[in-house]
Motif scaffolding. Structure first.
Motif, PDB file in Angstrom:
ATOM      1  N   MET A   1      -7.919   7.053  15.052  1.00 21.40           N
ATOM      2  CA  MET A   1      -7.836   7.874  13.842  1.00 21.40           C
ATOM      3  C   MET A   1      -6.835   7.252  12.846  1.00 21.40           C
ATOM      4  N   LEU A   2      -5.645   6.851  13.359  1.00 22.27           N
ATOM      5  CA  LEU A   2      -4.636   6.240  12.507  1.00 22.27           C
ATOM      6  C   LEU A   2      -5.151   4.946  11.898  1.00 22.27           C
ATOM      7  N   LYS A   3      -5.842   4.136  12.726  1.00 17.03           N
ATOM      8  CA  LYS A   3      -6.365   2.862  12.237  1.00 17.03           C
ATOM      9  C   LYS A   3      -7.404   3.083  11.142  1.00 17.03           C
ATOM     10  N   GLU A   4      -8.201   4.138  11.284  1.00 16.37           N
ATOM     11  CA  GLU A   4      -9.223   4.447  10.279  1.00 16.37           C
ATOM     12  C   GLU A   4      -8.566   4.824   8.958  1.00 16.37           C
ATOM     13  N   VAL A   5      -7.472   5.559   9.046  1.00 16.25           N
ATOM     14  CA  VAL A   5      -6.726   5.919   7.831  1.00 16.25           C
ATOM     15  C   VAL A   5      -6.172   4.662   7.168  1.00 16.25           C
ATOM     16  N   GLN A   6      -5.645   3.754   7.980  1.00 12.32           N
ATOM     17  CA  GLN A   6      -5.086   2.505   7.456  1.00 12.32           C
ATOM     18  C   GLN A   6      -6.163   1.633   6.824  1.00 12.32           C
ATOM     19  N   ARG A   7      -7.338   1.629   7.433  1.00 13.54           N
ATOM     20  CA  ARG A   7      -8.454   0.828   6.884  1.00 13.54           C
ATOM     21  C   ARG A   7      -8.886   1.339   5.516  1.00 13.54           C
ATOM     22  N   ASN A   8      -8.658   2.629   5.264  1.00 16.27           N
ATOM     23  CA  ASN A   8      -9.057   3.237   3.992  1.00 16.27           C
ATOM     24  C   ASN A   8      -7.948   3.149   2.934  1.00 16.27           C
ATOM     25  N   GLU A   9      -6.829   2.546   3.305  1.00 16.79           N
ATOM     26  CA  GLU A   9      -5.731   2.393   2.350  1.00 16.79           C
ATOM     27  C   GLU A   9      -6.111   1.368   1.279  1.00 16.79           C
ATOM     28  N   LEU A  10      -5.626   1.577   0.063  1.00 19.44           N
ATOM     29  CA  LEU A  10      -5.868   0.606  -1.004  1.00 19.44           C
ATOM     30  C   LEU A  10      -5.207  -0.717  -0.636  1.00 19.44           C
ATOM     31  N   PHE A  11      -5.932  -1.813  -0.857  1.00 20.01           N
ATOM     32  CA  PHE A  11      -5.387  -3.125  -0.495  1.00 20.01           C
ATOM     33  C   PHE A  11      -4.114  -3.429  -1.273  1.00 20.01           C
ATOM     34  N   CYS A  12      -4.073  -3.056  -2.569  1.00 20.80           N
ATOM     35  CA  CYS A  12      -2.882  -3.345  -3.371  1.00 20.80           C
ATOM     36  C   CYS A  12      -1.665  -2.569  -2.840  1.00 20.80           C
ATOM     37  N   ALA A  13      -1.893  -1.362  -2.294  1.00 15.77           N
ATOM     38  CA  ALA A  13      -0.797  -0.579  -1.714  1.00 15.77           C
ATOM     39  C   ALA A  13      -0.321  -1.216  -0.407  1.00 15.77           C
ATOM     40  N   TYR A  14      -1.277  -1.679   0.400  1.00 14.91           N
ATOM     41  CA  TYR A  14      -0.944  -2.370   1.653  1.00 14.91           C
ATOM     42  C   TYR A  14      -0.155  -3.641   1.357  1.00 14.91           C
ATOM     43  N   TYR A  15      -0.572  -4.367   0.337  1.00 12.67           N
ATOM     44  CA  TYR A  15       0.083  -5.625  -0.024  1.00 12.67           C
ATOM     45  C   TYR A  15       1.521  -5.377  -0.482  1.00 12.67           C
ATOM     46  N   ALA A  16       1.728  -4.305  -1.240  1.00  9.12           N
ATOM     47  CA  ALA A  16       3.075  -3.966  -1.713  1.00  9.12           C
ATOM     48  C   ALA A  16       4.006  -3.697  -0.529  1.00  9.12           C
ATOM     49  N   LYS A  17       3.510  -2.948   0.474  1.00  8.44           N
ATOM     50  CA  LYS A  17       4.317  -2.666   1.668  1.00  8.44           C
ATOM     51  C   LYS A  17       4.570  -3.941   2.472  1.00  8.44           C
ATOM     52  N   TRP A  18       3.545  -4.781   2.557  1.00  8.99           N
ATOM     53  CA  TRP A  18       3.660  -6.043   3.308  1.00  8.99           C
ATOM     54  C   TRP A  18       4.748  -6.927   2.702  1.00  8.99           C
ATOM     55  N   ILE A  19       4.814  -6.993   1.381  1.00 12.59           N
ATOM     56  CA  ILE A  19       5.843  -7.785   0.708  1.00 12.59           C
ATOM     57  C   ILE A  19       7.231  -7.277   1.077  1.00 12.59           C
ATOM     58  N   GLN A  20       7.393  -5.961   1.027  1.00 14.24           N
ATOM     59  CA  GLN A  20       8.703  -5.370   1.314  1.00 14.24           C
ATOM     60  C   GLN A  20       9.135  -5.612   2.757  1.00 14.24           C
TER      61      GLN A  20
END
Length: 310
Positions: free
Chosen positions: A1-20
């Motif tokens: 369930m958590l992974k499905e939520v993460q898969r639906n996250e906006l890529f630009c939002a994921y990228y921003a967190k990844w940078i940090q």
């Protein structure tokens, strides 16, 4: 369930967190700014793209859209900045396959390359055109960079106590944060901390100029003053045009310094140390065209020497 939520996250939002999480504190602030800029472009190009929607086609479209307003090398850099985050998403199972595989890097036609350095006569003409009054000015900064090969940020950080006139040296151990809020910062790398030998004429000129100035304060930056690279480049451009020589940038003065040393027969190792390069490889890559010219001259010299033996 958590992974499905993460898969639906906006890529630009994921990228921003990844940078940090992965980049902040691990890379220099200047490099960090490039990742932030990549994120801004991602928000502009693909604001609604979700992680699970990343495929070879959607990723290629991102690169294509970016390439419309950027040269190929810049697009390549953008690709590498995104790729690290995407590969981590693949490892986490958020993306089924690597969408960056076999990506085609495009880009607009490069602008005409600017001249990177001038010859000895042109530099001599330029230095003669400088207005070196008894008070500090940007013309003095141009002279210092031309004579030492220092980076712009290094020259801005020079203080009177960095000079050792007895030994004819200038100590470079810090930079000035002209892109940020000012203040001293570390050098680009450990190799950038160095002592640069000065010629006697430069020693005489600067010993007179800095007499009475605060020992630990930057010579060229007043308290609270905001310095722009473009301002000094504009001054240098006016000097070049007035002297009827090719227009170069502040960094071009550093290239000119290194080029003249190499043409004069100074070893690559010595030039690398003087410039504060991390390795001779950097010097060789930067000045490959000059090194090749010198090798051609060496071949001619070898042939003439051998011919004289007969």
């Amino acid at each position: 369930m958590l992974k499905e939520v993460q898969r639906n996250e906006l890529f630009c939002a994921y990228y921003a967190k990844w940078i940090q999480v992965y980049k902040k504190g691990a890379i220099r602030e200047v490099t960090m700014d490039k990742y932030r800029m990549a994120h801004q472009w991602l928000e502009k190009i693909a604001p609604t793209l979700k992680i699970y929607e990343l495929s070879r086609i959607t990723y290629q479209q991102i690169l294509n859209d970016y390439a419309l307003s950027h040269e190929r090398q810049t697009t390549m850099d953008f690709h590498h900045q995104l790729k690290g985050a995407i590969l981590d998403a693949v490892d986490e199972g958020l993306i089924d396959r690597d969408p960056t595989r076999k990506a085609i890097i495009k880009g607009k036609v490069p602008a005409a390359k600017k001249i990177k350095y001038i010859n000895q006569y042109e530099l001599h003409t330029l230095l003669n055109s400088l207005k070196l009054a008894s008070t500090v000015s940007w013309d003095w900064l141009l002279l210092l960079i031309a004579k030492t090969g220092a980076r712009f940020s290094e020259a801005l950080a020079v203080t009177p106590q960095d000079f050792d006139f007895t030994r004819q040296t200038l100590s470079i151990s810090k930079t000035w944060d002209y892109k940020g809020n000012g203040g001293f910062m570390p050098t680009k790398n450990k190799s950038s901390v160095r002592k640069v030998q000065l010629d006697w004429q430069t020693v005489i000129q600067f010993s007179s100029l800095i007499r009475g100035l605060p020992k630990s304060q930057p010579i060229f930056v007043e308290p609270g003053q905001k310095v722009y690279n473009s301002t000094v480049n504009d001054i240098l451009e006016r000097h070049c045009k007035h002297a009827h020589i090719p227009v170069i940038s502040i960094h071009g003065l550093r290239h000119t310094h290194a080029s003249l040393l190499l043409f004069a027969g100074v070893s690559i190792a010595s030039v690398a140390r003087r410039l504060g390069h991390a390795s001779m490889t950097t010097t060789q890559k930067t000045y490959l065209h000059i090194i090749q010219e010198l090798e051609n001259k060496d071949i001619d010299l070898v042939m003439r020497s051998l011919a004289s033996l007969s």
